[in-house]
Design a protein around this motif. Structure first.
Motif, PDB file in Angstrom:
ATOM      1  N   MET A 143       0.851  -1.179   0.000  1.00  0.00           N
ATOM      2  CA  MET A 143       0.000   0.000   0.000  1.00  0.00           C
ATOM      3  C   MET A 143       0.891   1.236   0.000  1.00  0.00           C
ATOM      4  SD  MET A 143      -2.838   1.171   2.814  1.00  0.00           S
ATOM      5  CE  MET A 143      -4.250   0.451   2.062  1.00  0.00           C
ATOM      6  N   GLY A 144       0.553   2.188  -0.860  1.00  0.00           N
ATOM      7  CA  GLY A 144       1.340   3.401  -0.975  1.00  0.00           C
ATOM      8  C   GLY A 144       1.124   4.364   0.187  1.00  0.00           C
ATOM      9  N   VAL A 145       2.015   5.325   0.280  1.00  0.00           N
ATOM     10  CA  VAL A 145       1.970   6.303   1.370  1.00  0.00           C
ATOM     11  C   VAL A 145       0.659   7.087   1.359  1.00  0.00           C
ATOM     12  CG1 VAL A 145       3.043   8.399   2.279  1.00  0.00           C
ATOM     13  CG2 VAL A 145       4.476   6.527   1.466  1.00  0.00           C
ATOM     14  N   PHE A 146       0.254   7.575   0.194  1.00  0.00           N
ATOM     15  CA  PHE A 146      -0.964   8.388   0.133  1.00  0.00           C
ATOM     16  C   PHE A 146      -2.216   7.561   0.404  1.00  0.00           C
ATOM     17  CE2 PHE A 146       2.089  10.855  -2.429  1.00  0.00           C
ATOM     18  CZ  PHE A 146       2.121  11.992  -1.619  1.00  0.00           C
ATOM     19  N   SER A 147      -2.222   6.314  -0.037  1.00  0.00           N
ATOM     20  CA  SER A 147      -3.349   5.426   0.267  1.00  0.00           C
ATOM     21  C   SER A 147      -3.433   5.175   1.771  1.00  0.00           C
ATOM     22  CB  SER A 147      -3.199   4.089  -0.454  1.00  0.00           C
ATOM     23  OG  SER A 147      -3.243   4.276  -1.840  1.00  0.00           O
ATOM     24  N   ARG A 148      -2.284   4.984   2.403  1.00  0.00           N
ATOM     25  CA  ARG A 148      -2.247   4.746   3.847  1.00  0.00           C
ATOM     26  C   ARG A 148      -2.732   5.978   4.606  1.00  0.00           C
ATOM     27  NH1 ARG A 148       0.672   1.054   7.206  1.00  0.00           N
ATOM     28  NH2 ARG A 148       0.342  -0.340   5.459  1.00  0.00           N
ATOM     29  N   ILE A 149      -2.324   7.162   4.165  1.00  0.00           N
ATOM     30  CA  ILE A 149      -2.769   8.402   4.811  1.00  0.00           C
ATOM     31  C   ILE A 149      -4.281   8.554   4.676  1.00  0.00           C
ATOM     32  CG2 ILE A 149      -2.699  10.928   4.641  1.00  0.00           C
ATOM     33  CD1 ILE A 149       0.328  10.622   4.063  1.00  0.00           C
ATOM     34  N   ARG A 150      -4.804   8.306   3.484  1.00  0.00           N
ATOM     35  CA  ARG A 150      -6.265   8.378   3.282  1.00  0.00           C
ATOM     36  C   ARG A 150      -6.989   7.382   4.186  1.00  0.00           C
ATOM     37  NH1 ARG A 150      -4.823   9.364  -2.087  1.00  0.00           N
ATOM     38  NH2 ARG A 150      -4.941   7.168  -2.615  1.00  0.00           N
ATOM     39  N   GLU A 151      -6.447   6.183   4.299  1.00  0.00           N
ATOM     40  CA  GLU A 151      -7.044   5.158   5.157  1.00  0.00           C
ATOM     41  C   GLU A 151      -7.034   5.599   6.624  1.00  0.00           C
ATOM     42  OE1 GLU A 151      -6.636   0.481   5.092  1.00  0.00           O
ATOM     43  OE2 GLU A 151      -4.838   1.381   5.993  1.00  0.00           O
ATOM     44  N   ASP A 152      -5.935   6.194   7.069  1.00  0.00           N
ATOM     45  CA  ASP A 152      -5.840   6.675   8.452  1.00  0.00           C
ATOM     46  C   ASP A 152      -6.829   7.803   8.721  1.00  0.00           C
ATOM     47  OD1 ASP A 152      -3.817   4.888   9.121  1.00  0.00           O
ATOM     48  OD2 ASP A 152      -2.220   6.305   8.634  1.00  0.00           O
ATOM     49  N   VAL A 153      -6.955   8.722   7.792  1.00  0.00           N
ATOM     50  CA  VAL A 153      -7.903   9.834   7.952  1.00  0.00           C
ATOM     51  C   VAL A 153      -9.328   9.293   7.997  1.00  0.00           C
ATOM     52  CG1 VAL A 153      -8.854  11.887   6.831  1.00  0.00           C
ATOM     53  CG2 VAL A 153      -6.376  11.595   6.990  1.00  0.00           C
ATOM     54  N   ALA A 154      -9.648   8.338   7.133  1.00  0.00           N
ATOM     55  CA  ALA A 154     -10.983   7.734   7.137  1.00  0.00           C
ATOM     56  C   ALA A 154     -11.253   7.009   8.455  1.00  0.00           C
ATOM     57  CB  ALA A 154     -11.135   6.777   5.959  1.00  0.00           C
ATOM     58  N   ALA A 155     -10.251   6.315   8.980  1.00  0.00           N
ATOM     59  CA  ALA A 155     -10.424   5.628  10.268  1.00  0.00           C
ATOM     60  C   ALA A 155     -10.681   6.625  11.387  1.00  0.00           C
ATOM     61  CB  ALA A 155      -9.187   4.780  10.577  1.00  0.00           C
ATOM     62  N   ALA A 156      -9.976   7.744  11.370  1.00  0.00           N
ATOM     63  CA  ALA A 156     -10.188   8.780  12.384  1.00  0.00           C
ATOM     64  C   ALA A 156     -11.604   9.316  12.305  1.00  0.00           C
ATOM     65  CB  ALA A 156      -9.173   9.903  12.219  1.00  0.00           C
TER      66      ALA A 156
END
Length: 191
Positions: free
Chosen positions: A1-14
């Motif tokens: 998983m790419g960095v930007f995908s991981r960031i989007r996933e983290d923001v969605a989880a928050a």
């Protein structure tokens, strides 16, 4: 998983975990728990590549900025959400599964003075979906089963099976009510 995908996933989880989150931009810019996790990912990569001192220095700088201390040697799964965050400590041999949620002043600490050089696991393992309430202390090389909830200010020093509710000092594990366990599985997680 790419960095930007991981960031989007983290923001969605928050946004999933925090009903006060108003926008992705607000979460991205203002959530210190996410900033600490993102810095941890960098420090963990440095740590695994043998750059221990730079990893520790960056980790301590992140602690100064966020009030959250995550040792670069810890093992953390996807979508960790640290709500409010101040005072959270995650030790070197701690292991966290996916979709773990920690509130402020949580300690995932060790109980031994011996170092990792002796091959000793000193910190807890939290399996997938575990929620740890504010001020709780989870101490030693114990395992908390998936989808368990640890109450605020509990002191946990013994293993707990999946879907447990742990409360008290010392914490006692009891089965979570079925409707509570189902809510935790479906209501707090991303598909």
């Amino acid at each position: 998983m790419g960095v930007f995908s991981r960031i989007r996933e983290d923001v969605a989880a928050a946004r999933t975990h925090d009903p006060a989150a108003r926008s992705n931009t607000e979460v991205f810019l203002a959530y210190s728990g996410l900033h600490a996790v993102w810095t941890y990912r960098l420090t963990n990569r440095l740590w695994r590549h043998g750059l221990r001192l730079p990893a520790r220095l960056l980790s301590q700088f992140s602690r100064f900025l966020t009030g959250i201390e995550i040792h670069p040697g810890a093992t953390i799964g996807r979508r960790l959400f640290i709500d409010h965050g101040m005072g959270v400590v995650i030790g070197e041999t701690a292991e966290l599964g996916d979709d773990v949620m920690l509130y402020h002043a949580v300690t995932l600490g060790g109980t031994s003075r011996h170092g990792v050089a002796r091959g000793e696991k000193r910190h807890p393992t939290l399996e997938d979906g575990v929620t740890v309430g504010a001020g709780a202390k989870v101490l030693g090389p114990i395992t908390i089963g998936a989808w368990s909830t640890i109450g605020a200010n509990a002191v946990v020093t013994k293993d707990a099976p999946p879907s447990s509710l742990l409360v008290g000092i010392p914490a006692q594990a009891r089965p979570a009510k079925p409707e509570t366990a189902e809510h935790a599985r479906g209501g707090n997680l991303l598909p």
